[in-house]
Design an enzyme around this catalytic site. Structure first.
Site, PDB file in Angstrom:
ATOM      1  N   GLY A  50       0.871  -1.173   0.000  1.00 12.24           N
ATOM      2  CA  GLY A  50       0.000   0.000   0.000  1.00 12.24           C
ATOM      3  C   GLY A  50       0.904   1.218   0.000  1.00 12.24           C
ATOM      4  O   GLY A  50       1.862   1.283  -0.762  1.00 12.24           O
ATOM      5  N   GLU A  51       0.633   2.123   0.888  1.00 15.56           N
ATOM      6  CA  GLU A  51       1.442   3.341   0.997  1.00 15.56           C
ATOM      7  C   GLU A  51       1.961   3.416   2.434  1.00 15.56           C
ATOM      8  O   GLU A  51       1.180   3.620   3.364  1.00 15.56           O
ATOM      9  CB  GLU A  51       0.567   4.547   0.632  1.00 15.56           C
ATOM     10  CG  GLU A  51       1.275   5.867   0.659  1.00 15.56           C
ATOM     11  CD  GLU A  51       2.510   5.912  -0.243  1.00 15.56           C
ATOM     12  OE1 GLU A  51       2.434   5.454  -1.391  1.00 15.56           O
ATOM     13  OE2 GLU A  51       3.552   6.403   0.235  1.00 15.56           O
ATOM     14  N   SER A  52       3.272   3.237   2.578  1.00 16.29           N
ATOM     15  CA  SER A  52       3.836   3.110   3.927  1.00 16.29           C
ATOM     16  C   SER A  52       3.632   4.370   4.774  1.00 16.29           C
ATOM     17  O   SER A  52       3.405   4.278   5.987  1.00 16.29           O
ATOM     18  CB  SER A  52       5.325   2.765   3.841  1.00 16.29           C
ATOM     19  OG  SER A  52       6.009   3.704   3.047  1.00 16.29           O
ATOM     20  N   CYS A  82       6.201  -5.279   0.513  1.00 18.28           N
ATOM     21  CA  CYS A  82       6.287  -3.960  -0.114  1.00 18.28           C
ATOM     22  C   CYS A  82       6.180  -2.830   0.925  1.00 18.28           C
ATOM     23  O   CYS A  82       7.109  -2.636   1.693  1.00 18.28           O
ATOM     24  CB  CYS A  82       5.244  -3.867  -1.215  1.00 18.28           C
ATOM     25  SG  CYS A  82       5.694  -2.717  -2.503  1.00 18.28           S
ATOM     26  N   ARG A 109      12.895   3.478  -0.772  1.00 22.30           N
ATOM     27  CA  ARG A 109      11.516   3.437  -1.294  1.00 22.30           C
ATOM     28  C   ARG A 109      11.496   3.737  -2.787  1.00 22.30           C
ATOM     29  O   ARG A 109      12.385   4.423  -3.291  1.00 22.30           O
ATOM     30  CB  ARG A 109      10.655   4.486  -0.591  1.00 22.30           C
ATOM     31  CG  ARG A 109      10.389   4.196   0.855  1.00 22.30           C
ATOM     32  CD  ARG A 109       9.530   5.287   1.463  1.00 22.30           C
ATOM     33  NE  ARG A 109       8.208   5.344   0.839  1.00 22.30           N
ATOM     34  CZ  ARG A 109       7.386   6.382   0.946  1.00 22.30           C
ATOM     35  NH1 ARG A 109       7.741   7.462   1.616  1.00 22.30           N
ATOM     36  NH2 ARG A 109       6.202   6.352   0.360  1.00 22.30           N
ATOM     37  N   ILE A 136       5.333  -3.480  -7.544  1.00 26.10           N
ATOM     38  CA  ILE A 136       4.505  -2.285  -7.773  1.00 26.10           C
ATOM     39  C   ILE A 136       5.116  -1.133  -6.983  1.00 26.10           C
ATOM     40  O   ILE A 136       4.927  -1.026  -5.765  1.00 26.10           O
ATOM     41  CB  ILE A 136       3.043  -2.524  -7.326  1.00 26.10           C
ATOM     42  CG1 ILE A 136       2.459  -3.765  -8.015  1.00 26.10           C
ATOM     43  CG2 ILE A 136       2.185  -1.283  -7.620  1.00 26.10           C
ATOM     44  CD1 ILE A 136       1.102  -4.194  -7.492  1.00 26.10           C
ATOM     45  N   ARG A 137       5.903  -0.323  -7.654  1.00 27.36           N
ATOM     46  CA  ARG A 137       6.615   0.786  -7.006  1.00 27.36           C
ATOM     47  C   ARG A 137       7.255   0.318  -5.693  1.00 27.36           C
ATOM     48  O   ARG A 137       7.120   0.944  -4.651  1.00 27.36           O
ATOM     49  CB  ARG A 137       5.674   1.975  -6.769  1.00 27.36           C
ATOM     50  CG  ARG A 137       5.162   2.589  -8.074  1.00 27.36           C
ATOM     51  CD  ARG A 137       4.298   3.814  -7.840  1.00 27.36           C
ATOM     52  NE  ARG A 137       3.199   3.568  -6.936  1.00 27.36           N
ATOM     53  CZ  ARG A 137       2.075   2.933  -7.287  1.00 27.36           C
ATOM     54  NH1 ARG A 137       1.912   2.479  -8.508  1.00 27.36           N
ATOM     55  NH2 ARG A 137       1.126   2.758  -6.403  1.00 27.36           N
ATOM     56  N   HIS A 172       5.054  -8.574  -4.410  1.00 27.45           N
ATOM     57  CA  HIS A 172       3.735  -8.975  -3.896  1.00 27.45           C
ATOM     58  C   HIS A 172       3.452 -10.448  -4.200  1.00 27.45           C
ATOM     59  O   HIS A 172       2.864 -10.750  -5.250  1.00 27.45           O
ATOM     60  CB  HIS A 172       2.640  -8.128  -4.570  1.00 27.45           C
ATOM     61  CG  HIS A 172       2.621  -6.703  -4.137  1.00 27.45           C
ATOM     62  ND1 HIS A 172       1.774  -6.240  -3.160  1.00 27.45           N
ATOM     63  CD2 HIS A 172       3.348  -5.649  -4.543  1.00 27.45           C
ATOM     64  CE1 HIS A 172       1.969  -4.940  -2.982  1.00 27.45           C
ATOM     65  NE2 HIS A 172       2.928  -4.556  -3.810  1.00 27.45           N
ATOM     66  N   GLU A 174       1.251 -12.252  -3.047  1.00 29.61           N
ATOM     67  CA  GLU A 174      -0.199 -12.521  -2.998  1.00 29.61           C
ATOM     68  C   GLU A 174      -0.875 -12.215  -4.326  1.00 29.61           C
ATOM     69  O   GLU A 174      -2.063 -12.458  -4.492  1.00 29.61           O
ATOM     70  CB  GLU A 174      -0.840 -11.725  -1.844  1.00 29.61           C
ATOM     71  CG  GLU A 174      -1.069 -10.232  -2.084  1.00 29.61           C
ATOM     72  CD  GLU A 174       0.187  -9.369  -2.024  1.00 29.61           C
ATOM     73  OE1 GLU A 174       1.310  -9.904  -1.927  1.00 29.61           O
ATOM     74  OE2 GLU A 174       0.038  -8.129  -2.112  1.00 29.61           O
TER      75      GLU A 174
HETATM   76  N1  GLN Z   1       5.661   2.870  -2.918  1.00 30.86           N
HETATM   77  C1  GLN Z   1       5.005   2.418  -1.726  1.00 30.86           C
HETATM   78  C2  GLN Z   1       5.653   3.013  -0.485  1.00 30.86           C
HETATM   79  O1  GLN Z   1       6.703   3.555  -0.579  1.00 30.86           O
HETATM   80  C3  GLN Z   1       5.019   0.904  -1.637  1.00 30.86           C
HETATM   81  C4  GLN Z   1       4.285   0.302  -2.800  1.00 30.86           C
HETATM   82  C5  GLN Z   1       3.584  -0.969  -2.513  1.00 30.86           C
HETATM   83  O2  GLN Z   1       3.368  -1.344  -1.343  1.00 30.86           O
HETATM   84  N2  GLN Z   1       3.143  -1.635  -3.545  1.00 30.86           N
HETATM   85  O3  GLN Z   1       5.101   2.934   0.585  1.00 30.86           O
END
Ligand code: GLN
Length: 197
Positions: A50-52, A82, A109, A136-137, A172, A174
């Protein structure tokens, strides 16, 4: 029966739930302090992607930060994917921010760039063999402490590691349909239960 908590504040928690349920594991979503206290008997915890930054802030706002950190540092098996990896890292490169900071790794990151940061590849994972990986990023692990075991590298960068009760992946597992890394975590959970007998 094994019961795994999934931090469900934001991000890719539903996908972890589906995989674990397909492996006949009971899951509970942890959304607030009440959930955490109701399920004080968890055998393991998943910190999803997600977004940390958002998840880290919500952990504080919801009063979940201290109890989760304490339980991880005691011995609760935890799997960070992630953003979950970033939450567990002791150091975030070029950033003063620290989240749970329980695992002796430094991470960069968005290491593959923000726009072109999503891709699929295959690589070797120690103890499993070649697996598909969805990025994913994602972050990469730049340095690891002496207690950390590196489990996988892609193009020279560390993308999976383990330290005691903590497992992390930049990718990921999952999202691939290949459940072997999830099963690897469940082995750690089983071992943790065994050690307590
Ligand atoms: N770019 C997100 C972060 O820095 C991590 C991306 C992800 O969890 N797929 O938190």
């Amino acid at each position: 029966m094994t019961k795994i908590g999934i931090l469900a504040l934001q991000g890719a928690f539903a996908e972890h739930e589906q995989v674990l349920n397909s492996l006949s594991v009971q899951t509970v979503q942890i959304r607030n302090r009440q959930d955490w206290e109701t399920h004080s008997d968890l055998d393991g915890l998943i910190l999803p992607g997600g977004e940390s930054t958002v998840m880290g802030k919500l952990l504080h706002d919801l009063d979940l930060f201290e109890p989760i950190k304490a339980k991880i540092e005691k011995d609760l098996p935890v799997f960070g994917t992630c953003a979950g990896l970033i939450l567990l890292a002791k150091t975030i490169v070029g950033d003063q921010t620290k989240h749970l900071a329980s695992m002796d790794i430094s991470v960069a990151r968005n290491a593959y760039g923000r726009q072109l940061g999503s891709f699929v590849t295959n690589a070797d994972f120690k103890g499993i063999g070649e697996i598909p990986m969805v990025f994913i990023r994602g972050p990469i692990i730049e340095t690891v402490g002496p207690e950390v075991q590196v489990l996988s590298q892609v193009k020279g960068a560390i993308v999976a590691a383990k330290e005691k009760n903590m497992l992390v992946t930049s990718f990921h597992p999952e999202l691939t349909g290949d459940t072997r890394v999830n099963a690897y975590f469940l082995e750690m959970v089983a071992q943790g239960k065994q050690d307590k007998l």
